[in-house]
Scaffold this motif. Sequence first.
Motif, short mmCIF file in Angstrom:
data_model
loop_
_atom_site.label_atom_id
_atom_site.label_comp_id
_atom_site.label_asym_id
_atom_site.label_seq_id
_atom_site.Cartn_x
_atom_site.Cartn_y
_atom_site.Cartn_z
N LEU A 10 2.77 -12.96 8.00
CA LEU A 10 3.38 -14.26 7.69
C LEU A 10 2.48 -15.18 6.87
CD1 LEU A 10 5.28 -14.97 11.01
CD2 LEU A 10 6.10 -13.93 8.91
N SER B 216 2.53 -15.02 3.51
CA SER B 216 3.23 -15.22 2.23
C SER B 216 4.71 -14.94 2.42
CB SER B 216 2.66 -14.29 1.17
OG SER B 216 2.91 -12.93 1.50
N LYS B 217 5.51 -15.30 1.42
CA LYS B 217 6.95 -15.06 1.49
C LYS B 217 7.25 -13.57 1.50
CE LYS B 217 8.88 -19.30 -0.46
NZ LYS B 217 9.78 -19.87 -1.50
N THR B 218 6.54 -12.81 0.65
CA THR B 218 6.79 -11.37 0.61
C THR B 218 6.36 -10.71 1.93
OG1 THR B 218 4.64 -11.09 -0.49
CG2 THR B 218 6.61 -11.15 -1.89
N GLY C 42 6.52 -12.22 4.83
CA GLY C 42 7.60 -12.57 5.75
C GLY C 42 8.80 -11.66 5.59
N LEU C 43 9.08 -11.31 4.33
CA LEU C 43 10.16 -10.36 4.05
C LEU C 43 9.88 -9.02 4.74
CD1 LEU C 43 12.69 -10.68 2.10
CD2 LEU C 43 11.42 -9.27 0.50
N ALA D 58 9.57 -22.87 8.29
CA ALA D 58 9.47 -22.43 6.90
C ALA D 58 9.09 -20.95 6.80
CB ALA D 58 8.45 -23.29 6.15
N GLN D 59 8.23 -20.49 7.70
CA GLN D 59 7.82 -19.08 7.67
C GLN D 59 8.96 -18.13 8.00
OE1 GLN D 59 4.49 -19.44 10.47
NE2 GLN D 59 3.10 -18.68 8.90
N PRO E 65 11.93 -16.48 4.83
CA PRO E 65 11.85 -15.15 4.20
C PRO E 65 12.08 -14.02 5.19
CG PRO E 65 9.97 -16.52 3.57
CD PRO E 65 10.66 -17.22 4.69
N LEU F 259 15.01 -15.50 -2.29
CA LEU F 259 13.61 -15.68 -1.89
C LEU F 259 12.95 -16.88 -2.57
CD1 LEU F 259 11.49 -14.44 -0.02
CD2 LEU F 259 10.69 -13.06 -1.95
N THR G 295 14.18 -20.34 -0.68
CA THR G 295 14.18 -20.48 0.78
C THR G 295 13.96 -21.94 1.19
OG1 THR G 295 11.83 -19.89 0.80
CG2 THR G 295 13.41 -18.13 1.24
N GLY G 296 13.13 -22.65 0.44
CA GLY G 296 12.88 -24.06 0.75
C GLY G 296 14.15 -24.89 0.63
#
Length: 541
Positions: free
Chosen positions: A39, A41-43, A45-46, A78-79, A82, A290, A293-294
Amino acid sequence: MVITLLGGLGIFLLGMEILSSGTKKMAGSQLRVILDKFLKSKTGGLGFGILLTLLFQSSSAASVVLVGFVDASLITFAQTLPVLLGTGIGTTITTQLISFNIGNYALVFIGIGYFLKAFTKNRWSDAGQIILGFAILFYGMKLMSDGMAPLRDMPGFIDWMLHLEKPLAGLLVGMVFTAMIQSSAAFIGILITLCNSGLLTFEASLPLILGTNIGTTVTALLASINASYPGRRLAVANALFRFFGAILFIGFVGYWGQVTYFLTGESAANARLLANAHTIFNLMMAFIFLPFTGLIGSLATVLVRKPAARQPAHTLQYLNREVLSSPDLSLPFLQREVQDMGEVVYSMVKASMLPFFNRDPKALDQIRKWEEKADFYREAIHAFMVKMNQTKPIEEWSEDYYRMMHVVNELEQMADIISVNVSRQAEKWLQSNATFSPEGKTELEKYHQRCLKQLERALILMHNWDPSRALQMKKKYRKYALMAFEMERKHYKRLLTPNTTSLESSKVHMELLNLLRIINSRATNFGRLVFMAEEYHPMPE
């Protein structure tokens, strides 16, 4: 036909449950490490969303667990955004596996999986359970396929299936059925069975896939009703992702089908086409949303009203029924409950000197309220662990669970010292006119701060049982013990000085110093747990 269909569906869902249990056993204990690693980064999290869905074999169940993670402050709102997109991709992996028609070989793998599970240990046993789950799942699909065979000759059923060619009707049916069985992967499995039986065309299955992605949010929305504000926001954000994705694709169903034919091949079986279409949809969802997301998170924040602040009742916030059904994932939630209990006890220790230094009688009332809460935590956590033992036998618990139970006991002992011993001294002190000498008061304040610092170290250690931190705590304890000894000497010197002001307050001074030293020792026991675990080796029976 009805018996075969119902039995096949039941066996299919049983296979998913066994598969989910096996994967959670294999990876659940590493959850805290996985969370920290993915967790950032967004990727990442994906990727965590994909892994979480593979653990639960259901994006619905994964979304419910995410609500719990946010409630427990293990991850931020926020985490999780993604991660929600990743849960959709995770479902496609299961869909791809079940799209291969290997039902005729299911019984062989049921035998292999059972013998691995029954006659091996640790990872091999978990792997056997995973194989067993998959094999039972495929066998259930075979039974459903056999049971559906007579439906090909029923005009009424065929006419009803033709209505699914209409995009909106298919979307609605997919949404309702997925919400009913609470698993998008399970519903996709049913669609694959219909396709394999020739009862459903590939084109008609596309709107159903879109409805499935909306229906899978219903479980998380229901689970969020009693959740915290961040948990409700998360459930709404999940619904927004799926809803906007379905609306975006509903107008391009024809192009979506053509792309799937192009990538899969015109002659491919309908089941393979359906699985690939499902994968394409979820990959495109992740690719499109992606970067935004915000924005989805902000919209969810607008839609979910923030509740007015209120005094929380005595209730466990994180150890709930969902966690009890997945005991392998319970440790982070248990740590959070114990952390909250630790903060209550820390507040008690911090306020314990107010009646003596500031002559504040209200502090005693607050300490009694905190004591009630600390007692509640002890009883409720113990009750939860007893229930968990019914689903996960104590023999399978990791060392961390035992440490948590020891920590709860140490915290309860500290709370009792403050609420009973210190409070008794405080009541006598407030009724008297005694005062500490300036030097004596300074010494007590100094040692009180050291005691609080040691308790802070203990609460930090609880999240990472680092031997180096534990060793530092033991060194600090020895240092503070010498400090208390030196303070006693200074106190006796003042006591023997002519015209001293310490005589009247001497007994209270020594009692408080001794009680703070005991609390310091209790806090240091957190560090001792690390070394005790390393030194403990059970004797053979």
